[in-house]
Write an enzyme that holds these catalytic residues in place. Structure first.
Site: not given
Ligand code: G6P
Length: 609
Positions: A2, A27, A74, A99-100, A482, A486, A489, A505, A604
């Site tokens: 948010c 956010r 969000w 927010n929160g 990773e 990606k 996501e 396995h 994010k």
């Molecule tokens: C969210 C984001 C990810 C990020 C993760 C951890 O899930 O979408 O891209 O890796 O948070 O965020 P941070 O700010 O702690 O790296």
């Protein structure tokens, strides 16, 4: 999680608030809303979906007024509908954005319902809204009502409140969720991230935990958690820090992928040279802690967790200390053993991830030697809570899928490995080799980016796939993870990563012609083993996409496409091989037509559990 923006000005603020929301959309983006005080009445507009929808709404219903608040959401409590979108209002008198999470909202809701308050949403925020209204009714002024409400609610939040009976002020409160006040000339602002306010000011005050502030056009009064009026430092932010512009790129993510050579250069600047690592780069006093370090515990989430996984290999190979890495949401809820002389390292691009922050707070109570955070946002909660911090200097990352923040985290971790290693017997020759490899890294990344067109063409082959498997060995295993993250996501293709030796396995049962397998294959000592793993896959009819050093002896044919990656020293190979995997996910997502910068259901900065 948010985004909040607020303003008290003489001019109409709706457009400023809207631009702030656009910049905060990273956010959260499932609904958005805005309220202003217009001729002593609250006017509100809310829309489901992105800020664009709100902006279209505003084109039909212009709101004029100099005091206003806005929010992009969000969803946590209550689905993303218009009635759950912020701002929430109580009896048309006050409007609140938040927010929160308010943890004790159920009991408060019961009490407020008994007192006759009607709830029009399923959100916890509405509880805060009515609570403040009730406190105003009891005779408190807006500041006192918010202070009292802040003592009554539990949970982590940032909030901004306007009251039509006090049209020239806004009250804001911070508890566990960041808030920054932007100082203008004859006008003042608030936001959950300074990025939102860079078009209107470059002077910022970062509120501290428990602060409540009363903001008017000409004044900002801040009160700490005990109610004492306090002065907080004014920070000048370079307007060049404003990277909320896509420039020539179609998406922020692409811009950020291509910024990586520059970002890595910035991360390295004045910290390492061909003569080795500089001293003191982890802050005053850190070098004194190093002799006592016997173990490093890394805690992080998401992409940052993958960076930590790579660092574990590096710490144990080069720094002479054992290292454990754990997902923050797991770490915080289990009984853990604290090794003697353990350094607690948190990694976070945002510095606000709730689980990572809670893990750090817990670690501080449990006898860790010291704490260090590797972070991209100065002044963020993790930076402030840690004994030491190290900034990744990637610049603001807007694309929700992390790219440049990840590679600069890896660079920062390597600098930490060198710094600790130097005190633990890392020989001078290895230090110089690693330092020189790091100095070459921006050039290697530039070279890796040259494969963009080739990867774009390759991406076509993934567009109709539903699953993909990523394989890597050693420190390329987290890079495969990773890569899979990606792809998931942003393209919504189900992707998993395995350590290549683990394939037989179980996961090998999944392999058929419909399952593309992506292999990360630098030319290192595990190459022969990897060749065998690749043959196991080929024998089962899958199409392989091998990202390989040209000396790694992989040849393209009908069942195997080899994408050549610049020959790279082992130590920096995980960083270089990240680049083609980022490009692959990006192009697959573009072909699939997904929302690359703001993929569905993600945010994010995750400031809730
Ligand atoms: C969210 C984001 C990810 C990020 C993760 C951890 O899930 O979408 O891209 O890796 O948070 O965020 P941070 O700010 O702690 O790296």
């Amino acid at each position: 999680m948010c985004g909040i923006v607020g303003a008290v000005a003489q001019r109409d603020v709706a457009e400023i608030l809207l631009e702030g929301l656009r910049r905060l959309e990273y956010r959260g983006y499932d609904s958005a809303g805005l309220a202003v005080i217009q001729n002593s009445e609250l006017q509100r507009i809310r829309r489901v979906g992105k800020v664009k929808n709100l902006s279209e709404g505003l084109a039909d219903q212009f709101l004029s007024g100099g005091t206003g608040i806005a929010h992009t959401r969000w969803a946590t409590h209550g689905e993303p509908t218009e009635r759950n979108a912020h701002p929430h209002m109580s009896q048309d008198r006050i409007a609140v954005v938040h927010n929160g999470i308010i943890e004790n909202y159920r009991e408060l809701k019961t009490q407020l319902t008994e007192q006759g308050y009607q709830f029009n949403s399923d959100t916890d925020t509405e509880v805060l809204t009515h609570l403040i209204h009730q406190l105003l009714d009891s005779g408190l002024d807006l500041l006192a009502a918010v202070q009292k409400a802040a003592q009554t609610v539990t949970g982590a939040y940032g909030t901004a409140i306007i009251d039509k009976q006090n049209p020239d002020q806004m009250v804001v409160a911070r508890s566990g969720s960041p808030l920054v006040i932007g100082l203008g000339i004859g006008e003042n602002f608030v936001a959950s991230d300074q990025l939102a306010l860079l078009p209107v000011t470059s002077r910022f005050i970062y509120l501290e935990e428990g602060d409540v502030a009363r903001i008017s056009r000409k004044s900002v009064e801040i009160f700490d958690k005990s109610g004492e009026q306090v002065e907080r430092k004014v920070n000048l932010v370079d307007a060049k820090a404003d990277s909320a512009d896509k420039g020539e790129y179609r998406h922020y993510m692409m811009k950020e992928i291509f910024e990586q050579p520059t970002c890595v250069r910035q991360t390295l600047e004045e910290r390492v040279s061909t003569s080795g690592i500089e001293t003191g780069i982890f802050g005053n006093g850190f070098e004194e802690v190093i002799p006592q370090i016997n173990h490093v515990t890394i805690v992080a989430c998401g992409t940052s967790y993958h960076a930590g996984m790579v660092a574990k290999y590096w710490f144990e190979q080069y720094a002479g200390v054992s290292c454990s890495i754990e997902i923050a949401s797991e770490f915080r809820y289990r009984k853990f053993y604290v090794h003697n002389g353990s350094l607690f390292v948190s990694i976070s691009q945002s510095g606000e991830t709730a689980d990572t922050l809670a893990a750090l707070k817990l670690a501080k109570e449990q006898g860790y030697l010291s704490s260090l955070t590797i972070c991209n946002v100065m002044g963020s909660s993790l930076v402030r809570e840690s004994d030491f911090h190290f900034m990744t200097r990637a610049g603001t990352e807007i694309g929700v899928a992390s790219t440049k923040a990840f590679t600069t985290q890896l660079v920062s971790l390597l600098l930490l490995v060198l710094t600790i290693g130097k005190h633990k017997g890392l020989n001078a020759e290895t230090e110089l080799n690693i330092a020189s490899a790091l100095m070459q890294l921006p050039g290697k990344i530039e070279n890796a980016l040259l494969a963009n067109d080739e990867i774009e063409a390759l991406a076509e082959e993934f567009a109709d796939k539903h699953h993909a498997l990523f394989l890597g060995r050693g420190e390329q295993y987290p890079i495969a993870m990773e890569g899979a993250l990606k792809l998931k996501e942003i393209s919504y293709i189900h992707a998993e990563a395995y350590a290549a030796g683990e394939l037989k396995h179980g996961p090998i049962a999944l392999i058929d012609a419909e399952m593309p397998v992506i292999v990360v294959a630098p030319n290192n000592e595990l190459l022969e083993k990897l060749h065998s793993n690749v043959e196991e896959v080929r024998a089962r009819g899958s199409v392989l996409y091998v990202f390989a050093d040209k000396d790694a002896k992989f040849e393209s044919d009908e069942t195997q496409k080899v994408i050549s990656v610049v020959p790279t020293e082992d130590i920096i190979a995980p960083i270089v091989y990240t680049i083609p995997l980022q490009l692959l996910s990006y192009h697959v997502a573009v072909i699939k037509g997904t929302d690359v910068d703001q993929p569905r259901n993600l945010a994010k900065s995750v400031t809730v559990e």
